[in-house]
Design an enzyme around this catalytic site. Structure first.
Site, PDB file in Angstrom:
ATOM      1  N   HIS A  67      -4.984   0.864  11.140  1.00  0.00           N
ATOM      2  CA  HIS A  67      -6.613   0.302  11.300  1.00  0.00           C
ATOM      3  C   HIS A  67      -6.738   0.504  12.736  1.00  0.00           C
ATOM      4  CE1 HIS A  67      -4.453  -2.896   8.246  1.00  0.00           C
ATOM      5  NE2 HIS A  67      -4.819  -1.943   7.804  1.00  0.00           N
ATOM      6  N   GLU A 106       0.660  -1.229   0.174  1.00  0.00           N
ATOM      7  CA  GLU A 106       0.109  -0.054  -0.042  1.00  0.00           C
ATOM      8  C   GLU A 106       0.881   1.486   0.048  1.00  0.00           C
ATOM      9  OE1 GLU A 106      -4.290  -0.507   1.604  1.00  0.00           O
ATOM     10  OE2 GLU A 106      -3.000  -1.108   3.296  1.00  0.00           O
ATOM     11  N   HIS A 138     -11.676  -1.067   6.131  1.00  0.00           N
ATOM     12  CA  HIS A 138     -10.108  -1.176   5.985  1.00  0.00           C
ATOM     13  C   HIS A 138      -9.508  -0.578   7.159  1.00  0.00           C
ATOM     14  CE1 HIS A 138      -6.548  -0.265   3.222  1.00  0.00           C
ATOM     15  NE2 HIS A 138      -6.240  -0.813   4.569  1.00  0.00           N
TER      16      HIS A 138
END
Lengths: 238, 238, 238, 238
Positions: free
Chosen positions: D101, D80, D169
């Site tokens: 997260h 990512e 997410h």
């Protein structure tokens, strides 16, 4: 009559109980654990007035069932020793007691809800928790069990159950051994947290009376497992 | 037939799994993790009856798929070894299993709600959790999977899913490796906490089946990252 | 007039208060504790601008009741020293103050709900918490008590109570000693958590005014118990 | 063009950021923090693919704004990295980014609720959180920002705000410095917890836009206070 000294293994176990209860958040700076004297059923052991997390062997004092300290030697004792005295008097089956302000249990007492067994670990809650409302017996007080009369009323409210919630105060759990009383105090707190969350999700299926009784019986054969863990975490109690 | 000794790397991994699960609150004094024997698909490894947080290499015992211990040497074994035995028998793809009373998952089981994937980390919940109601197969019990028949019923309830909630008891998670089973047990607990909170805020958009499957596939390529962290935190297992 | 140096025991106590409040989650990187000067009622002690968890003896600065530092020696001071200055000016009975963003208390302030005593440990909440809405006195601000005028308004909102919630900011607790102020800050947070949970379960029976007053009086005789625990956990403050 | 090596102070700061975020529960085994290169605005620094809690100086890799690693030397990089690359490209004011997260924030994203500033510490939430729904731009995915196109879409959703929630997410927070980005990631999590609880108590008075802007401006002058605490807790990063 003054009993002979309690067995050193019992004294150590009680010291460990105090430390374990603090380490796992059942008690904070307040609360206390006791054990019936192993040499005299008319006496019990309880720390002097101090935070349970700091208790050492030499802090354990012997009391009679009127709440008199035999060997305090001038040290301050807990105001609420009558919780222990009167429950030991009323319940021959009880050999250890934990009084705490265990956080998740308090909301049940102040809303007069019963703890009920969410899972097998809390089979000892089969009959549900008892409730003690001090106003009913003594009007407006400082909420504490500061004399024998209040101790008698608390023991009556407890009846034959394993835990009594004390409205606006905390709860008291009894056991047939120090290990069992600590186990029950720990899992009463866990159960309260689970019960609070489960109610938010929907209708809860609690253990029924037979499931709870069977689960409690099995769990009692497994107490050593968790006691080994808890005592190893505490290490040497000095 | 007695298998040769399991590989030392697998034994160490299983010891680590036990310690990690305790350190991160998935298990407490109870719960257990197992691994299928790496030299015999008809056997599995599981600690002797003890708290998972204390497990060392020498505590790992080999069992067959009937739940018989091969090398316990008189040591007590878990009452619920049949959870592991019967799932390994039913599911050739399963190489590791975690049984726990992971706290946030319990409220879902007792209200018969499904765990559903709130975020990509729990893509393995794509199909939702399965539910096992022991009353349906055995009436009023002590809630434990104490024999092979109950193990068979639990494995049937699990079916092809990755987790089965056990009403009034806990849950069991399976994986294709020790790392994956530990990951799933950890994130099942995280997901349950998130799901409980999200429901309080409004209508939840869960991952749909394709999102969940894709997320799960990607996560499986990243397991080493978190395993490295968790094992380094545990340090040497002695 | 410059006072003589504060007593070393008071300085040490204030350092311990800062460390205890951080250790137990009442403050994080922000928040502060003060004590009235033991040699001059027109002065008070407060750390220089720094995280409370790092405060040492040499970080304690003396202030007058206009919020002027006497011995900062160029070191930065807290923007919000006026909280302390103006409460000490308004309340002769106050000898210690804790300002925090204690997490469970914040939701009460922003919904303009009162903290009320759930259990005997928070008898000091008898009258309920006071509420300060900074918009009412100063319109749109950065929410901080950055000058004497705002300090005066906050002290007025506090009145004779033991705690004032500050909408969108935090809370301020006062006590007759450092020990009592720390105790109250700690149990205000505990009480808020309990009150939030109890409301989810049903109608809450709070301590009534007489119960709360009596409980508070008894608790004040037990402060040393928890102070001993908390200070022993901190150890030497260097 | 390859930039010269980033300043060692910036590298150390980024290592500290990773460790702080893990220690305080903003990230777990996953999540990452980056900093814009201090010698080239077209490059940024980010750890290799690993748990943030384990990051050391030598794990920091330099990337260009297409997400290409310049000095990975064969080491795996985060899938990512495009989160960082495309936000640095779109937002000249951004010098540090945290992707996490963070648990209390997730429930807001999946219910499409906005984070709003409950207290002055989160004045940076003045405009509320932005929301990114990956389905709207790419249909059913593994939820990850695994290429530049998704990074561009995420940066567009973020716009000029300080935080974007990513449905199913996590979230991404930006800052004008490493300290500010870490501060914002930490207090976004705190604010989410407070917001969830406050909603249960009643109607919430959030900071209005002017209060939030003023509070944010003041807080930015106090960042060093909490950074000193957090870095001292981490100690030497080796």
């Amino acid at each position: 009559m003054t009993p002979s000294a309690a067995g050193p293994a019992l004294v150590e176990k009680l010291v460990l109980a105090n430390r374990i209860l603090y380490r796992h958040g059942v008690v904070d700076g307040f609360g206390h654990a006791s054990a019936r004297h192993d040499g005299s059923s008319g006496h019990f052991l309880l720390a002097r007035n101090m935070a349970p997390g700091l208790v050492r062997r030499e802090d354990i004092v012997t009391f009679d069932l009127d709440g008199n300290a035999l060997d305090a030697g001038g040290r301050r004792v807990y105001l609420e020793r009558f919780i222990h005295a009167e429950i030991y008097r009323a319940r021959a089956d009880v050999r250890a007691i934990v009084h705490s302000h265990s956080p998740s249990v308090i909301p049940f007492g102040v809303t007069k809800q019963r703890l009920r067994p969410v899972f097998h670990m809390s089979g000892f809650l089969a009959e549900g928790s008892a409730l003690f409302e001090i106003r009913d017996v003594a009007g407006d007080t400082d909420m504490l069990i500061g004399n024998g009369r209040l101790g008698v009323a608390l023991a009556a409210a407890l009846g034959s159950r394993s835990i009594v919630l004390m409205r606006g105060h905390g709860s008291t759990v009894v056991g047939a051994s120090v290990e069992q009383a600590v186990y029950r105090a720990f899992y009463a707190e866990v159960n309260a947290r689970l019960q609070l969350q489960a109610r938010q999700l929907g209708k809860v299926t609690y253990l029924n009376a037979r499931e709870a009784a069977k689960a409690a019986a099995t769990n009692d054969t497994q107490l050593q497992r968790v006691w080994d863990l808890w005592t190893q975490e505490i290490g040497d109690v000095g």
